[in-house]
Design an enzyme around this catalytic site. Structure first.
Site, PDB file in Angstrom:
ATOM      1  N   SER A   1       0.960  -1.442   0.116  1.00  0.00           N
ATOM      2  CA  SER A   1       0.565  -0.102   0.154  1.00  0.00           C
ATOM      3  C   SER A   1       0.573   1.426  -0.056  1.00  0.00           C
ATOM      4  O   SER A   1       2.277   1.361   1.024  1.00  0.00           O
ATOM      5  CB  SER A   1      -1.056  -0.169   1.231  1.00  0.00           C
TER       6      SER A   1
ATOM      7  N   TYR B   1      -2.927  -0.700  10.395  1.00  0.00           N
ATOM      8  CA  TYR B   1      -3.318  -0.728   8.673  1.00  0.00           C
ATOM      9  C   TYR B   1      -1.987  -0.790   8.018  1.00  0.00           C
ATOM     10  O   TYR B   1      -1.865  -2.071   7.239  1.00  0.00           O
ATOM     11  CB  TYR B   1      -4.463  -0.609   8.068  1.00  0.00           C
TER      12      TYR B   1
ATOM     13  N   LYS C   1       1.000  -3.521   6.578  1.00  0.00           N
ATOM     14  CA  LYS C   1       1.667  -3.598   5.560  1.00  0.00           C
ATOM     15  C   LYS C   1       3.128  -2.852   5.453  1.00  0.00           C
ATOM     16  O   LYS C   1       3.615  -3.774   4.817  1.00  0.00           O
ATOM     17  CB  LYS C   1       1.389  -2.558   4.495  1.00  0.00           C
TER      18      LYS C   1
END
Length: 334
Positions: free
Chosen positions: A117, A141, A145
């Site tokens: 991401s 989140y 990643k």
């Protein structure tokens, strides 16, 4: 080639599978259906299960010993939820990926595409980034990643597996043939929310209008999901020619154009048959001003450039939503 797609019943994974099929390749789907949809797997070899379950991975590789590459799209992706449930996100996105990759190495897999991401970047003052930009993560989140990328880099340096991390910007649109699209009734990202309020006749709440952008709203690089799928196809086709460093490489997948949220709403209103009004709301937990890519690495290494416009993505998404009830008849249960 035969490719295992973990998370292949979700929005992006299922679109990648469609693209592979259209180009003569065979996807094999693994998904636990927490957010993915069984309907998106029709006509494709499908295994319902968890990426950290060795039994189902053994079964897949026993039944498909000719798998030559793996695409790892399986992850939880909702930023505010990650703030509320960090343990859950670290377990699902990080711990299970470690178990998954360990098993892949045991099966002799040497080619892995990881869905990363652009949220891991620390943008410059102009909000542009390339693969050498500073990395920072503002939400659990995003940190999952970043941690997975770092973890995979250590693993590739010590094992035969090679990992290409594809850093997505903001996917929009749908499969142009309407086989798959946004599977959730109430997606958390801007376009999903826009379509939701459009259908309900409500104003669209722009979450954050005090960012240091040209109009105060966040800035994004909106890339059509079919373009993203094409990038995965190209990456798989040229994987063995890529200049990996200690077995790992990162490539940005974006259009190279920054669009603010307010500009995105304006583009939506130009495509839709009726306009959506705009309201202002506070920033969501974990949100950032955003970024867009200035990189040419995808073009240089993959021969890939985004071909669809923001308007194309909005138009295809509206077309998809007009048909979702027929394609996903049990939406009321989701």
């Amino acid at each position: 080639m035969k490719v295992l797609i973990a998370g292949g019943a979700g929005f992006i994974g299922s679109t990648i599978a469609s693209c592979l099929l259209d180009n003569g390749h065979q996807p094999v789907i693994l998904d636990n259906l927490v957010t993915g949809r069984r309907e998106f797997c029709e006509g494709r070899p499908f295994y319902e299960g968890d990426i950290a379950d060795p039994a189902i991975l053994d079964r897949i590789f026993d039944e498909h010993p000719d798998i030559t590459a793996v695409v790892h799209c399986a992850a939880l992706i909702v930023v505010p939820e990650s703030v509320e449930r960090p343990v859950h996100y670290y377990r699902e996105n990080v711990a299970k990926t470690l178990e998954f990759v360990d098993h892949l190495i045991g099966k002799g897999v040497t080619r892995l595409l990881f869905s990363s991401s652009a949220s891991i970047y620390q943008p410059g003052e102009d909000f542009t980034v390339d693969e050498s930009s500073a990395l920072t993560a503002l939400s659990p989140y995003a940190r999952t990643k970043l941690i997975v990328e770092q973890m995979l880099s250590d693993i590739t340096a010590a094992t035969p597996i090679k990992v290409l991390s594809l850093r997505y910007f903001n996917p929009i649109g749908s499969d142009p043939k309407m086989r798959t699209g946004l599977q959730l009734r109430s997606p958390s990202h801007a376009l999903g929310k826009l379509i939701e309020v459009y259908r309900e006749g409500k104003p669209f709440p722009v979450t954050g209008v005090d960012y240091p952008t040209r109009d105060g709203s966040g800035i994004r690089d909106y890339v059509h999901v079919w373009d993203l799928a094409g990038a995965h196809l190209r990456a798989l086709e040229v994987f063995d020619t890529l200049p990996f460093e200690n077995g790992s490489l990162a490539i940005n997948l974006g259009t190279g154009t920054g669009t603010t949220v307010l500009e995105f709403v304006e583009a939506f209103n130009q495509v839709a048959d009726r306009a959506v009004e705009v309201g202002h709301a506070p920033r969501r937990p974990g949100d950032s001003a955003g970024a867009y890519t200035r990189s040419s690495r995808a073009a240089d290494l993959l021969g890939w450039r985004a071909e669809h416009s923001v308007a194309d993505g909005i138009r295809d998404s509206l077309n998809w939503f007009a048909q979702r009830e027929r394609i996903l008849p049990d939406l009321s249960a989701r």
